[in-house]
Design an enzyme around this catalytic site. Structure first.
Site, short mmCIF file in Angstrom:
data_model
loop_
_atom_site.label_atom_id
_atom_site.label_comp_id
_atom_site.label_asym_id
_atom_site.label_seq_id
_atom_site.Cartn_x
_atom_site.Cartn_y
_atom_site.Cartn_z
N CYS A 30 0.85 -1.20 0.00
CA CYS A 30 0.00 0.00 0.00
C CYS A 30 0.88 1.25 0.00
O CYS A 30 2.04 1.21 0.40
CB CYS A 30 -0.88 -0.05 1.25
SG CYS A 30 -1.84 1.43 1.58
N HIS B 272 5.20 5.43 2.12
CA HIS B 272 5.50 6.64 2.89
C HIS B 272 6.57 6.37 3.94
O HIS B 272 7.43 7.21 4.19
CB HIS B 272 4.24 7.19 3.57
CG HIS B 272 3.22 7.72 2.59
ND1 HIS B 272 3.57 8.37 1.43
CD2 HIS B 272 1.86 7.69 2.61
CE1 HIS B 272 2.47 8.72 0.78
NE2 HIS B 272 1.43 8.31 1.46
N HIS C 162 0.40 -3.92 5.92
CA HIS C 162 -0.76 -3.78 6.79
C HIS C 162 -2.04 -4.16 6.04
O HIS C 162 -3.12 -3.68 6.35
CB HIS C 162 -0.85 -2.34 7.32
CG HIS C 162 -0.96 -1.33 6.23
ND1 HIS C 162 0.12 -0.93 5.47
CD2 HIS C 162 -2.03 -0.67 5.74
CE1 HIS C 162 -0.30 -0.06 4.58
NE2 HIS C 162 -1.60 0.11 4.72
N CYS D 152 -7.13 -2.95 3.73
CA CYS D 152 -6.82 -1.51 3.71
C CYS D 152 -7.53 -0.80 2.57
O CYS D 152 -8.51 -0.10 2.79
CB CYS D 152 -5.31 -1.25 3.68
SG CYS D 152 -4.96 0.53 3.81
ZN LIG Z 1 -2.91 1.00 3.43
#
Ligand SMILES: [Zn+2]
Ligand SMILES: [Zn+2]
Length: 366
Positions: free
Chosen positions: A38, A43, A59, A166
């Protein structure tokens, strides 16, 4: 077990062997089948989101329960589960009022790199390795809070189910749970990545009459059509606010969504909604950034400004429902899973997401 570790920002993930302790009270050991990659993982890799290092990222996981710690009644060994990165305590005022995504206990611990008791189950050579968002699914096994395990039907493919943890929950939930998109309405979505595409298909499911996709990447705009977009705007070539107003008789849309996480696009999102319309912020902006809005018009034009965190999820209700819709052919999840890799090739998966070539690369475990 094998895991991919990030040791320092702006470095490649290193696939290596680490130790994983048994689950403690209220925890569950899950043998992972799959993990999506993701933008939030990116990030951290890029150093724009801080988390304790070294860390096992990931995650967006799904797998099979291998063992449970003391005091765990749900799930049971052998259950197929999707992992939620917002587990909940079940006792704070948010949990008791049906908003477990805002659980005050969990929120306070989310960035600590530990499980809920403030310690890590992961280590290497005796030194701690940190968790990420209570999951750390870039590994063969994960120890997670029991309340973050959502039991699903065993006939649902686990690689597809992982994405619900997610991107799908965040996007579909923003449209259905946060905005309550109405049939016949007009919608604009800024950002056509994994989350934005799911906002579009959530809006389509809710009966939106028009869905305008906005992105700077022509390939992503093309993909948007598959997920329900009726019009596309390339915001690298044209002013997106003007273009949205032109497409909506000068007024703007009933619902506008921002799935990028930049103050500039958040302001555009506010401008795209018609007076009386609903503006939903989904993308997470860098720490410390601020959004400037015209103070007079906030009052005179009565736009509703909403934040949507994890799709306002009630994971044990929403995730099985989303998968039921998928199994019934009403949500497109296979189309999100554009690439598959083994853990050994995880840096290739990260790269594909970085350059915008993959909607979702998925890591598969044996
Ligand atoms: Zn995510
Ligand atoms: Zn709580």
């Amino acid at each position: 077990m094998k895991a991919a570790i990030l040791e320092a920002p702006a470095t490649e993930l290193i696939v290596t062997s680490i130790d994983c302790q048994e689950p403690q009270a209220g925890e569950v050991l899950v043998k992972l089948a799959a993990s999506g990659v993701c933008h939030s993982d990116l990030h951290v890799i890029h150093g724009t989101q801080a988390t304790p290092l070294p860390v096992v990222l990931g995650h967006e996981g799904a797998g099979i329960v291998e063992a449970v710690g003391p005091n765990v009644t749900q799930p049971k060994v052998g259950d197929h589960v999707v992992l939620s990165w917002v587990p909940y305590c079940g006792q704070c005022s948010y949990c008791l009022s049906g908003r477990p995504n805002l659980c005050s206990v969990v929120y306070a611990a989310l960035a600590n790199g530990t499980l809920l008791d403030g310690t890590s189950r992961l280590s290497r050579g005796g030194a701690p390795v940190y968790h990420y968002s209570f999951i750390s699914s870039f590994a063969e096994y994960a120890v997670v809070p029991a309340s973050g395990c959502i039991v699903i039907q065993p006939d649902i493919p686990l690689d597809i189910a992982s994405l619900v943890g997610c991107a799908v929950m965040t996007g579909v939930g923003a449209a259905l749970n946060t905005a309550h998109v109405r049939p016949g309405s007009s919608v604009a979505v800024i950002g056509a990545g994994g989350v934005g595409l799911n906002i579009m298909q959530g809006a389509q499911l809710a009966g939106a009459a028009s869905i305008i996709a906005i992105d700077i990447n022509p390939a992503k705009l093309e993909q948007s059509v598959i997920f329900g977009a009726t019009q596309c705007i390339n915001s690298a070539q044209t002013d997106a606010v003007t273009a949205v107003r032109e497409l909506t008789g000068g007024l703007g849309v009933d619902y506008s969504f921002e799935a990028v996480g930049r103050p500039q696009t958040m302001r555009q999102c506010w401008e795209m909604a018609r007076p009386g319309g609903t503006v939903v912020m989904v993308g997470i902006a860098p720490d410390g950034s601020e959004l400037v809005l015209p103070a007079t018009r906030i009052v005179r034009e009565e736009r509703h400004l909403l934040g949507s965190f994890y799709g306002s999820a009630r994971p044990h209700i929403d995730m099985p429902m989303i998968l039921e819709l998928y199994m019934a052919g009403k949500l497109k999840l296979d189309e999100l899973a554009t690439h598959r890799f083994s853990l050994a090739h995880i840096n290739e998966a990260v790269h594909l997401l970085e350059v915008g070539e993959a909607i979702r690369p998925i890591i598969l475990y044996d």
